[in-house]
Design a protein around this motif. Structure first.
Motif, mmCIF file in Angstrom:
data_model
loop_
_atom_site.group_PDB
_atom_site.id
_atom_site.type_symbol
_atom_site.label_atom_id
_atom_site.label_comp_id
_atom_site.label_asym_id
_atom_site.label_seq_id
_atom_site.Cartn_x
_atom_site.Cartn_y
_atom_site.Cartn_z
ATOM 1 N N ALA A 172 45.816 39.650 49.756
ATOM 2 C CA ALA A 172 46.883 38.644 49.703
ATOM 3 C C ALA A 172 46.946 38.099 48.284
ATOM 4 N N LEU A 173 48.102 38.176 47.669
ATOM 5 C CA LEU A 173 48.279 37.709 46.295
ATOM 6 C C LEU A 173 49.087 36.419 46.302
ATOM 7 N N VAL A 174 48.569 35.403 45.635
ATOM 8 C CA VAL A 174 49.220 34.094 45.601
ATOM 9 C C VAL A 174 49.406 33.673 44.152
ATOM 10 N N ALA A 175 50.643 33.378 43.783
ATOM 11 C CA ALA A 175 50.989 32.813 42.479
ATOM 12 C C ALA A 175 52.434 32.339 42.585
ATOM 13 N N ARG A 176 52.976 31.802 41.504
ATOM 14 C CA ARG A 176 54.301 31.184 41.592
ATOM 15 C C ARG A 176 55.455 32.177 41.575
ATOM 16 N N GLY A 204 45.753 52.201 48.796
ATOM 17 C CA GLY A 204 45.963 52.625 50.177
ATOM 18 C C GLY A 204 45.769 51.548 51.221
ATOM 19 N N THR A 205 45.433 50.319 50.803
ATOM 20 C CA THR A 205 45.292 49.232 51.757
ATOM 21 C C THR A 205 46.552 48.367 51.743
ATOM 22 N N ARG A 206 46.598 47.427 52.656
ATOM 23 C CA ARG A 206 47.782 46.586 52.777
ATOM 24 C C ARG A 206 47.721 45.456 51.753
ATOM 25 N N VAL A 207 48.806 45.250 51.039
ATOM 26 C CA VAL A 207 48.919 44.194 50.035
ATOM 27 C C VAL A 207 50.195 43.413 50.305
#
Length: 239
Positions: free
Chosen positions: A29-33, A49-52
């Motif tokens: 999980a990527l969090v930024a503005r 190959g993983t979920r992003v």
């Protein structure tokens, strides 16, 4: 499948940390503005190959940040690893200028407390109860080495905020002993992507994977500055 949330995810260190954990099978999980920048980072990590997934949020909007983490857990599963590494942009530093130790004011300090300490507290508050309930989890919080190991009086207002964040995480590490949840602070003294091999994002990300696996250190001081170099205050890197 495990999930890592990277807060302050940029194209260098945040991307490399996401890739390193994705290589071990983690959802990311990527969090930024900035959604556009997040999606570009996500595209690079997705090659593992993983979920992003991306969850735009501003760390100074604490309810919004917590909502983003809640959405990440709902979509990807409980957050097993939280990595918090906000980094200022040039526009941030225009709005909240850096001041030296002789010129710190309350007004100069408050925006940086919002970004580093209060945003970090909000993020950890969101994920820690679930980690404690499950009896497992990792919290890795990142700042520049001026948070403690190195004295940088030229950026005192930033370092007051990051020093508070560092102190809290060191205490959190002690408080969580025996719970199965691990917290550590990473103090980076390096020009990420601009020095030798040890300054490359992938090399630094490897240290995060080691911290998560070994769970032994309350703090990692990651030092790849040239010997005797005194210009740490001159550069800020996007994570």
């Amino acid at each position: 499948m495990n999930t890592i949330a990277v807060i302050g995810a940029g194209p260098q260190l945040g991307r490399a940390i996401g890739q390193r954990f994705a290589a071990e099978g983690f959802n990311v999980a990527l969090v930024a503005r900035d959604r556009t920048r997040l999606e570009a980072v996500a595209d690079r990590i997705a090659a593992e190959g993983t979920r992003v997934e991306v969850f735009p949020a501003d760390v100074t909007d604490r309810p919004g940040l917590q909502a983003a983490l809640a959405a990440a857990a709902e979509q990807l599963g409980p957050i097993d690893v939280l990595e918090y590494s906000p980094a200022p942009t040039p526009s941030d530093l225009t709005a909240a200028p850096i001041v030296d130790a002789a010129h710190v004011t309350v007004d100069a300090l408050l925006p940086h407390l919002d970004t580093y300490l209060l945003g970090g507290v909000a993020a950890v508050n969101q994920v820690l109860p679930g980690m404690l309930e499950r009896g497992s989890g990792t919290i890795l919080v990142t700042s520049g080495a001026g948070s403690g190991p190195i004295i940088v009086p030229q950026v005192a207002n930033v370092q007051i905020a990051t020093a508070g964040m560092r102190n809290w995480i060191l205490n959190l590490n002690a408080a969580l002993s025996g719970t199965g949840v691990y917290a550590a602070h990473v103090a980076i003294a390096a020009y990420i992507g601009q020095g030798g091999p040890a300054s490359e994002p992938e090399a630094i990300a490897e240290a995060y994977w080691r911290l998560h696996g070994e769970r032994a250190e309350a703090e990692l001081f990651y030092d790849d500055l040239p010997a005797g170099f005194q210009g740490l205050a001159d550069k800020f890197q996007d994570s």
